[in-house]
Write a protein that holds these residues in place. Structure first.
Motif, PDB file in Angstrom:
ATOM      1  N   PHE A 129       0.873  -1.201   0.000  1.00 19.24           N
ATOM      2  CA  PHE A 129       0.000   0.000   0.000  1.00 19.24           C
ATOM      3  C   PHE A 129       0.893   1.230   0.000  1.00 19.24           C
ATOM      4  O   PHE A 129       2.065   1.147   0.414  1.00 19.24           O
ATOM      5  N   PRO A 130       0.357   2.375  -0.469  1.00 18.95           N
ATOM      6  CA  PRO A 130       1.190   3.579  -0.563  1.00 18.95           C
ATOM      7  C   PRO A 130       1.750   3.952   0.808  1.00 18.95           C
ATOM      8  O   PRO A 130       1.017   3.907   1.796  1.00 18.95           O
ATOM      9  N   ASP A 131       3.025   4.299   0.851  1.00 20.90           N
ATOM     10  CA  ASP A 131       3.624   4.675   2.135  1.00 20.90           C
ATOM     11  C   ASP A 131       3.059   6.031   2.570  1.00 20.90           C
ATOM     12  O   ASP A 131       3.278   7.042   1.893  1.00 20.90           O
ATOM     13  N   PRO A 132       2.319   6.037   3.682  1.00 26.75           N
ATOM     14  CA  PRO A 132       1.675   7.298   4.097  1.00 26.75           C
ATOM     15  C   PRO A 132       2.673   8.357   4.571  1.00 26.75           C
ATOM     16  O   PRO A 132       2.310   9.523   4.717  1.00 26.75           O
ATOM     17  N   ASP A 133       3.928   7.940   4.804  1.00 26.20           N
ATOM     18  CA  ASP A 133       4.938   8.908   5.260  1.00 26.20           C
ATOM     19  C   ASP A 133       5.594   9.649   4.106  1.00 26.20           C
ATOM     20  O   ASP A 133       6.409  10.539   4.338  1.00 26.20           O
ATOM     21  N   LEU A 134       5.294   9.250   2.879  1.00 22.91           N
ATOM     22  CA  LEU A 134       5.980   9.861   1.734  1.00 22.91           C
ATOM     23  C   LEU A 134       4.979  10.371   0.703  1.00 22.91           C
ATOM     24  O   LEU A 134       4.044   9.652   0.331  1.00 22.91           O
ATOM     25  N   LEU A 135       5.201  11.582   0.271  1.00 23.33           N
ATOM     26  CA  LEU A 135       4.347  12.136  -0.788  1.00 23.33           C
ATOM     27  C   LEU A 135       4.721  11.498  -2.119  1.00 23.33           C
ATOM     28  O   LEU A 135       5.826  10.971  -2.262  1.00 23.33           O
ATOM     29  N   PRO A 136       3.808  11.558  -3.098  1.00 21.83           N
ATOM     30  CA  PRO A 136       4.213  11.090  -4.433  1.00 21.83           C
ATOM     31  C   PRO A 136       5.460  11.865  -4.872  1.00 21.83           C
ATOM     32  O   PRO A 136       5.651  13.027  -4.500  1.00 21.83           O
ATOM     33  N   LEU A 137       6.294  11.195  -5.640  1.00 26.96           N
ATOM     34  CA  LEU A 137       7.532  11.812  -6.108  1.00 26.96           C
ATOM     35  C   LEU A 137       7.226  12.502  -7.441  1.00 26.96           C
ATOM     36  O   LEU A 137       6.892  11.836  -8.420  1.00 26.96           O
ATOM     37  N   VAL A 138       7.304  13.826  -7.449  1.00 30.59           N
ATOM     38  CA  VAL A 138       6.972  14.573  -8.664  1.00 30.59           C
ATOM     39  C   VAL A 138       8.242  15.234  -9.188  1.00 30.59           C
ATOM     40  O   VAL A 138       8.887  15.993  -8.470  1.00 30.59           O
ATOM     41  N   LEU A 139       8.616  14.911 -10.414  1.00 31.93           N
ATOM     42  CA  LEU A 139       9.862  15.430 -10.991  1.00 31.93           C
ATOM     43  C   LEU A 139       9.559  16.618 -11.879  1.00 31.93           C
ATOM     44  O   LEU A 139       8.621  16.586 -12.679  1.00 31.93           O
ATOM     45  N   GLU A 140      10.352  17.667 -11.736  1.00 34.38           N
ATOM     46  CA  GLU A 140      10.166  18.793 -12.641  1.00 34.38           C
ATOM     47  C   GLU A 140      10.865  18.467 -13.952  1.00 34.38           C
ATOM     48  O   GLU A 140      12.028  18.042 -13.956  1.00 34.38           O
ATOM     49  N   PRO A 141      10.137  18.667 -15.086  1.00 34.79           N
ATOM     50  CA  PRO A 141      10.704  18.286 -16.387  1.00 34.79           C
ATOM     51  C   PRO A 141      12.074  18.899 -16.642  1.00 34.79           C
ATOM     52  O   PRO A 141      12.946  18.253 -17.217  1.00 34.79           O
ATOM     53  N   HIS A 142      12.301  20.121 -16.175  1.00 30.59           N
ATOM     54  CA  HIS A 142      13.595  20.753 -16.482  1.00 30.59           C
ATOM     55  C   HIS A 142      14.750  20.036 -15.765  1.00 30.59           C
ATOM     56  O   HIS A 142      15.876  20.007 -16.244  1.00 30.59           O
ATOM     57  N   TRP A 143      14.414  19.430 -14.633  1.00 33.49           N
ATOM     58  CA  TRP A 143      15.454  18.663 -13.914  1.00 33.49           C
ATOM     59  C   TRP A 143      15.884  17.461 -14.760  1.00 33.49           C
ATOM     60  O   TRP A 143      17.070  17.179 -14.928  1.00 33.49           O
ATOM     61  N   ILE A 144      14.870  16.779 -15.301  1.00 24.21           N
ATOM     62  CA  ILE A 144      15.165  15.617 -16.149  1.00 24.21           C
ATOM     63  C   ILE A 144      16.049  16.069 -17.323  1.00 24.21           C
ATOM     64  O   ILE A 144      17.039  15.407 -17.659  1.00 24.21           O
ATOM     65  N   GLU A 145      15.706  17.215 -17.905  1.00 27.23           N
ATOM     66  CA  GLU A 145      16.488  17.702 -19.050  1.00 27.23           C
ATOM     67  C   GLU A 145      17.911  18.090 -18.628  1.00 27.23           C
ATOM     68  O   GLU A 145      18.860  17.882 -19.369  1.00 27.23           O
ATOM     69  N   ASP A 146      18.029  18.655 -17.433  1.00 28.06           N
ATOM     70  CA  ASP A 146      19.371  18.994 -16.926  1.00 28.06           C
ATOM     71  C   ASP A 146      20.226  17.734 -16.788  1.00 28.06           C
ATOM     72  O   ASP A 146      21.408  17.731 -17.115  1.00 28.06           O
ATOM     73  N   VAL A 147      19.603  16.671 -16.283  1.00 30.11           N
ATOM     74  CA  VAL A 147      20.355  15.419 -16.121  1.00 30.11           C
ATOM     75  C   VAL A 147      20.730  14.879 -17.502  1.00 30.11           C
ATOM     76  O   VAL A 147      21.861  14.459 -17.739  1.00 30.11           O
ATOM     77  N   ARG A 148      19.771  14.941 -18.426  1.00 33.29           N
ATOM     78  CA  ARG A 148      20.031  14.432 -19.776  1.00 33.29           C
ATOM     79  C   ARG A 148      21.243  15.142 -20.403  1.00 33.29           C
ATOM     80  O   ARG A 148      22.076  14.522 -21.060  1.00 33.29           O
ATOM     81  N   ALA A 149      21.336  16.454 -20.136  1.00 34.17           N
ATOM     82  CA  ALA A 149      22.414  17.246 -20.736  1.00 34.17           C
ATOM     83  C   ALA A 149      23.794  16.835 -20.212  1.00 34.17           C
ATOM     84  O   ALA A 149      24.810  17.139 -20.841  1.00 34.17           O
ATOM     85  N   THR A 150      23.821  16.160 -19.071  1.00 33.00           N
ATOM     86  CA  THR A 150      25.133  15.789 -18.508  1.00 33.00           C
ATOM     87  C   THR A 150      25.459  14.310 -18.710  1.00 33.00           C
ATOM     88  O   THR A 150      26.419  13.805 -18.138  1.00 33.00           O
ATOM     89  N   LEU A 151      24.651  13.610 -19.512  1.00 31.31           N
ATOM     90  CA  LEU A 151      24.932  12.186 -19.719  1.00 31.31           C
ATOM     91  C   LEU A 151      26.276  12.020 -20.420  1.00 31.31           C
ATOM     92  O   LEU A 151      26.564  12.723 -21.376  1.00 31.31           O
ATOM     93  N   PRO A 152      27.070  11.077 -19.971  1.00 32.41           N
ATOM     94  CA  PRO A 152      28.351  10.831 -20.649  1.00 32.41           C
ATOM     95  C   PRO A 152      28.117  10.014 -21.928  1.00 32.41           C
ATOM     96  O   PRO A 152      27.009   9.547 -22.169  1.00 32.41           O
ATOM     97  N   GLU A 153      29.175   9.850 -22.699  1.00 32.24           N
ATOM     98  CA  GLU A 153      29.092   8.966 -23.857  1.00 32.24           C
ATOM     99  C   GLU A 153      28.932   7.532 -23.326  1.00 32.24           C
ATOM    100  O   GLU A 153      29.700   7.103 -22.480  1.00 32.24           O
ATOM    101  N   LEU A 154      27.946   6.806 -23.843  1.00 33.85           N
ATOM    102  CA  LEU A 154      27.670   5.460 -23.331  1.00 33.85           C
ATOM    103  C   LEU A 154      28.405   4.404 -24.147  1.00 33.85           C
ATOM    104  O   LEU A 154      28.859   4.673 -25.254  1.00 33.85           O
ATOM    105  N   PRO A 155      28.543   3.188 -23.599  1.00 29.89           N
ATOM    106  CA  PRO A 155      29.372   2.165 -24.256  1.00 29.89           C
ATOM    107  C   PRO A 155      29.053   1.922 -25.739  1.00 29.89           C
ATOM    108  O   PRO A 155      29.975   1.805 -26.549  1.00 29.89           O
TER     109      PRO A 155
END
Ligand code: ADP
Ligand code: MG
Length: 493
Positions: A291-317
């Motif tokens: 059941f949903p953990d009542p001590d934790l709110l849903p995790l909501v990600l801001e789209p710009h954060w995802i894009e910031d992470v994407r911009a720092t991805l290294p070259e992959l194998p």
């Protein structure tokens, strides 16, 4: 055929049974420990090892009234991993309680993500058994807590509990049942490991349990619907995974061919015996009462954060491998070996810079990796630095030493860690290009071997002996081209 069942069996993937051919179906659930200093919901250290119960906060020990606080960095690592797996990142995800009772789980539940994971469908490309690339689909990746460890072998009567791992962040990465052999399962696991290591989201250290797999295996006759699967828990090496799959598939085939049926169950692999055995059957399966953990709110990600992470991805194998093939004209095999982990790739590129890349690749993959393997030493601890190996290649290229002497110098570099130039000077290994010294050696040989002179005039192939002897007479240091040229002149051939 079901929607999942997109891959047709290929004849070479069929396993011969007594009566007919069988196909193995494999799906993996991989637990990868998030590289992070702190745990998923507390500030306690996530470092491996340490005194038992030294890395335990009040939250990890589940003291009354303690509340979890999400570690933003672990969330970012999960996003980074999802992007590296070309997966859907879910802007809203949720944490659930997975309830079960075990001494190493003080909360009485594990905080996990059940119906709403942070990462959805993705993919990993591997080399299939026939050498063609195939896609293994990722179903999901979710974040969850690790449990502590029960220690049963310190006392005959008591069990000890070490909570250092309790609450450490794990990513559970679930594949679709897209693999058809133990080799493909190993290729998938290794590729996943090299992606996570390149991303810096999991150190992939198998000895420390940073990556473990639950291996789901079923068999079917080609073209038929999937059979009932068994899940082999907590396999912690690719070798064991292969053994477990081979054993389990054979066991299932034997059961089916003797008229039995497979019951869905959880099994354990015993590496000493090389077999799997029942851990719990479906009837004993836990009812986790999610059941949903009542001590934790849903995790909501801001789209710009995802894009910031994407911009720092290294070259992959995979990208690195393609670049190595096109930029350095390496074979797919060499490019694969050198792009598999960041340390090898960086080492190779340092050696190759401004030099003959194929020659650099040969020295790195064959001489260096071969030697390190024999010594049981990691590249990180290599006595030969990339700069020194590059300098050795330069000494061959500019004619200071020949290829044969280079191997001797390399052996001395491995022993001493010295620069090749230092070794060449110290041991007087410079190539003899001084024609006077070479001519003298040849004159002596001609005088001493009149029969060989007659022979080589008849059979030009016999020149090999002369080249060998001349180089030997100069202590292995003569330049082979010059030796050849002078020999031909003096012997008149
Ligand atoms: P559960 O939720 O019970 O763990 P899932 O459907 O999520 O079951 O599957 C778990 C794992 O089992 C996945 O990695 C999936 O690829 C694999 N799997 C599912 N069906 C089969 C099958 N018939 N044979 C082999 N592996 C399977
Ligand atoms: Mg599962």
């Amino acid at each position: 055929m079901t929607a999942l069942d997109i891959r047709a069996a290929r004849p070479d993937q069929r396993v011969r049974g007594g009566a007919s051919d069988w196909e193995i179906i494999i799906g993996l659930e991989v637990h990868a420990q998030v590289s992070s200093q702190a745990k998923l919901f507390s500030g306690a250290s996530a470092a491996y090892g340490g005194e038992p119960n030294a890395h335990v906060s009040l939250v990890d020990a589940a003291m009354p009234g303690m509340l979890p606080v999400i570690n933003k960095y672990c969330v970012e690592q999960a996003i980074r991993t999802g992007l590296g797996l070309k997966a859907q990142i879910n802007e809203v995800s949720r944490f659930d309680r997975k309830n079960y009772f075990y001494p190493d789980l003080p909360q009485g539940y594990q905080i996990s993500q059940y119906q709403h994971p942070i990462v959805g469908e993705g993919e990993v490309e591997i080399d299939g058994d026939d050498g063609e690339p195939i896609i293994v689909r990722i179903e999901r990746l979710h974040l969850e807590q690790d449990a502590g460890k029960s220690i049963h072998d310190l006392s005959p009567k008591e069990t000890f509990v070490d909570l250092n791992r309790a609450g450490v962040a794990l990513m559970e990465i679930v594949s679709r049942p897209d693999m058809r052999s133990s080799k493909e399962a190993g290729a998938y696991f290794n590729k996943l490991r090299s992606i996570l290591r390149a991303l810096g989201t999991c150190d992939g250290n198998m000895e420390e349990g940073s990556m473990r797999a639950d291996v789901n295996v079923s068999v079917r006759r080609p073209g038929e619907p999937f059979g009932t699967r068994c899940e082999i828990k907590n396999v912690n090496s690719v070798r064991f995974m292969a053994q477990a799959i081979e054993y389990e598939a054979r066991r299932q085939i034997d059961v089916l061919e003797s008229g039995g049926r497979i019951d869905q169950e959880t099994r354990l692999f015993d590496p000493d015996k090389g077999e799997t055995r029942t851990m719990r059957s479906k009837e004993d399966a836990h009812d986790y009462r999610y059941f949903p953990d009542p001590d934790l709110l849903p995790l909501v990600l801001e789209p710009h954060w995802i894009e910031d992470v994407r911009a720092t991805l290294p070259e992959l194998p995979d990208e690195k491998k393609k670049r190595f093939m096109s930029a350095y004209s390496l074979s797919a095999y060499d490019a694969g070996v050198l792009s598999g982990d960041t340390a090898s790739a960086t080492y190779f590129e340092t050696v190759a810079k401004g030099r003959d890349a194929k020659l650099a690749a040969n020295w790195v993959t064959q001489e260096l990796f071969g030697a390190l393997n024999k010594m049981g030493v990691d590249l990180a601890d290599s006595p030969v630095s990339a700069a020194h190996l590059g300098a050795l290649i330069d000494l061959i290229a500019d004619g200071t030493i020949n290829g044969k002497i280079a191997k001797d110098v390399f052996a001395k570099m491995l022993e001493s860690g010295d620069a090749p130039g230092v070794i060449v000077e110290r041991e007087g290994l410079r190539q003899v290009t001084d024609t006077g010294a070479i001519e003298k050696a040849i004159d002596d040989l001609i005088a001493a071997n009149p029969d060989k002179v007659a022979e080589v005039k008849e059979k030009p192939k016999a020149l090999g002996w002369w080249v060998g002897q001349t180089i030997k007479a100069t202590g292995g240091k003569a330049n082979p081209q010059i030796v050849n040229q002078i020999l031909k002149e003096k012997l008149g051939i």
